[in-house]
Scaffold this active site. Sequence first.
Site, PDB file in Angstrom:
ATOM      1  CB  THR A  34      89.631  75.202  79.088  1.00 25.90           C
ATOM      2  OG1 THR A  34      88.447  75.304  78.809  1.00 25.90           O
ATOM      3  CG2 THR A  34      90.279  76.477  79.206  1.00 25.90           C
ATOM      4  CG  ASP A 225      87.508  76.813  72.746  1.00 29.19           C
ATOM      5  OD1 ASP A 225      87.073  75.668  73.093  1.00 29.19           O
ATOM      6  OD2 ASP A 225      87.380  77.683  73.861  1.00 29.19           O
TER       7      ASP A 225
END
Length: 753
Positions: A34, A225
Site C-alpha cells: 500500500t 491493486d
Amino acid sequence: MDEILEQLNDSQREAVVYNEGPSLVIAGAGSGKTRVLTYKIAYLLKNGISPYNILALTFTNKAAREMKSRIARLVDEDTARRLWMGTFHSIFSRILRREADKFGYKSNFTIYDAQDSKNLIKSIIKELALDDKIYKPASVQARISQAKNAIITPEQYLSDRELIADDNNNRRERTGQIYSIYWNRCRAAGAMDFDDLLLYIYLLFKNNAEVLERYRNQFRFILVDEYQDTNSVQHEIVRQLAEEHHRVCVVGDDAQSIYSFRGANIGNILNFRKTFPETKLFKLERNYRSTKTIVNAANSLIKKNEEQIPKTIYSENAAGEKIKVISAYSDFEEGYNVAARIAEMRMLEKYDYKDFAILYRTNAQSRIFEESLRKINIPYRIYGGLSFYQRKEVKDVVAYMRMVVNPNDEEAFKRIINYPARGIGDTTVGKITAAATTHEVSLWTVISEPLKYNLPVNAGTAAKLKKFHDLISRFISGDETQNAYETGGAIIRETGMLTDLYNDKTPEGLSRVQNVEELLNSLYEFVSTRMEQGIAEIRLVDFLAEISLLTDQDTEKDEASSRVTMMTVHAAKGLEFKNVFVVGLEENLFPSERSRDSFREIEEERRLFYVAITRAEENVVLTYAKNRFRNGKSDSCHPSRFIGNIDPEYLNMPNNQWVENTPQINRTPQPQPRTEQYVNPRKITQIERSKNEVSRESIGNLSVGTIIIHERFGRGKVLALTGENENARASVEFESFGTRQLLLKFAKYEVVK
DNA sequence: GGCCGGGGCATTTTT
DNA sequence: TGCCCCGGCC
C-alpha cells in the site's frame, strides 16, 4: 519530493519512480504494498500530474478509502479527492451512468446485489417450468457469472459449442436460455448485476472507439491493486485502457491469490508480462510485519506450489518463537485449548485481547470457539455473517428507494408489492410478470396501464394495484422537489413500515427498528455532508448508487475495543495481528474436501494457508482435532498435509506427538453406530441416576489408573469403575475437563496405558 | 398471511 | 446437528 522518497526502501523507491511504461510489482505479504501505491500516486501528483489523469483501482472500498486518506496526508485533501480512485465496480458504475445511453440503459440504473440476481434467476427457472433441483438457482447464477467474467454474452453463450456440450453433459441444456432471459430481464428492469458493471464497460469500450479514446486520454496513468485477484474482464479492460500509452502499474502477490472460485484468474498476474512485453518487474521482498520464523516457515510452505513467480521474502525482525502446533482429541477440546492458550498468553506476556485472531476455513467452525471463549469470559468479535445492507428490514426500505429512483426495478417491485401486506399475493404477481414478459415491458409498466396489457385481475385487485401505484408515484413526484432524506422519511412513514416495525416489541423487532433508523441516519449524513459542501441537489439516486456498492467491510467496526477477532482466512486477507491461531488444520477441512482432487485447487488452498500464517506478527499457533463433529455426526480426521509442508525446524510439535503414530488402540468393546457414539453430557447425567453402585477393579480393558484418551474430553485417568454390562461406568479425571462419569456403552475412547 | 414441520443440505464471497 | 426453504394448514 525527496522527503517522499526518503521514506522508502530501495526496492520500494525503484517501483515508485518508474512510471514510463508497464510495471508489475510483486509485493510479498507485509512488504509495504500500500505504501508503494500511495507513494507512487503522491509522486506523480508532486510531479505535476493532474489527479484527473490518474486511475487507481482497488477491490474494496476500504482499500480505496485508506489509500486516499494516506495520499491526502502526503499531498493535500482536495487533490486526493479528485483522483479517480475506487473499486473497479464503483469507478466503472460512474462511467456507465455517464455513458448509459450508448448501450441502451438510463443513468438511473439499479444495481442488483447477489440476492436480487439469484431471485430473478429463480423466478425465470420457475417461469420456464424447469426443475429447480436440476437447475439450482445458485449453480445457474454461478454459471452466468462465470460467463460474464469470461466476456461471454448470451448470444455468444448460445453459439458456443463447448459451453453447450458442457451444459448438455450436466443435463442443464437450457442454461443458455436462462442466461439470455436473465440478460433481457435485467435490461427491461434497468438493472445491472455486479458482473455487468465490468462487462458493460468492456463492451462500451469495445463498441465505441471515441468513448474509449476519451478515457484513454484521460487515464494517462493506471494503477491496479491486488492484481492477482482480477478476473478476465478486468484484465481486458486494463488492456483496453492501457493499450496505447502502456503506463500501467499492477501490484499484487501471486502467493495470495485465493479467489479463483469467484473468477479471479491467477494467470493475469503470472502472465502480465505477456500482455505487456516490455514490463518492468519489481519485487518487494522485505517483510516488515512478521518474525523471521514466521516468514521462513511461510516460505517453506509456499515453495511446495509450482505455479508462482520466484521470490525470496525475508525479514529483518527478531527470530521469534517457533510455530506451535496443538493437537486436540476433538473440536470441542480444540476450542478449549485455543481459549486457554489465549488466556495464558495474555496473562504471561501482557497481550491485549485485540492482539489475537482465530482464523478458520469455514464459518461453521466459529461456534465452538464462541462457546469456549464465552465460557472463560474472553470478549470476541466475529466477522462475517449478515451485513447491514442484507438485513430484511434494510433491504425493504432500500427497495422502496429503488422503486422511486427506477420504478422498472423488477426485484425491488416484487419485494415490496406486498410489504407491508396489502393483499397482493403470488397469483397476482405471477399474472403481472406474465403480462410483462409477453409485452417485454417492466412490471411497473404493466400496473401503470393494466388494461392496455390485458392484466387479468378482478376489480378488487385492480384497486389495490392502483393504490400501490399511486403510493409509489407520490414518492416519485415528491422526490423531484425534496432532498433524499425527506423522501426516505416519507417512505418509512407513509408505507406503514414504521408502524409495522414498532408493533414488534421483541428484541429482534427492536433491533429491526434500530437498523431502519441507522439507515435513515446514514441517509441524513449523506445529505448533510453534501449540503455542507455546497451541493444543492442531493438526490436519492446518488445515495443508492453509493450504498449498492457498499459491503459489510465498510460499515465501521470499533476497532479500538479489545476483543479477540474471529473470521475466515479469506476475510483476514490484508489484515495483521500479533498472534494468529489457524484452527481446524485437518485433511478435508483445510485443505477443503472439495479441492482434494484438483492440483490447482490444492495450490490455492495452500496459498490460503500462506495468507493465514502471514497475518501474524509475533506468534502463530496451528491447531487440529482428531475428531470433529460435522454435519450432524462425528468424524475422525487427520492432521492437514499443510502442517507437514512447513519446514519442521520452524515448528514446535505437540509433545503428545506419539498419539498420531499409535496405529489403532482398543476401541469401545462393541462399536456403536456413529450417531449413537456421540453422547451429549446431559444424557450422561441422566443415565447416571439409574445406577448400581458396585465398585470394581477393572472392566474390560480398563482398570483403576488406566490412562485413556476420550474423543471429546481428551486425556484422562480412570479413578473408579462401577456397574456391569449395560451399566458399566467409569469415573475419569480429565486433564482439561475435570472429573467426568462415562457410561462405557457409549463412551468413545482409546486406552493409552 | 402467518405458522409449523419435514426434507434437503452443508466452502471460501473484495463488488 | 442446525439452518433454510417450501408446502400444507388454519
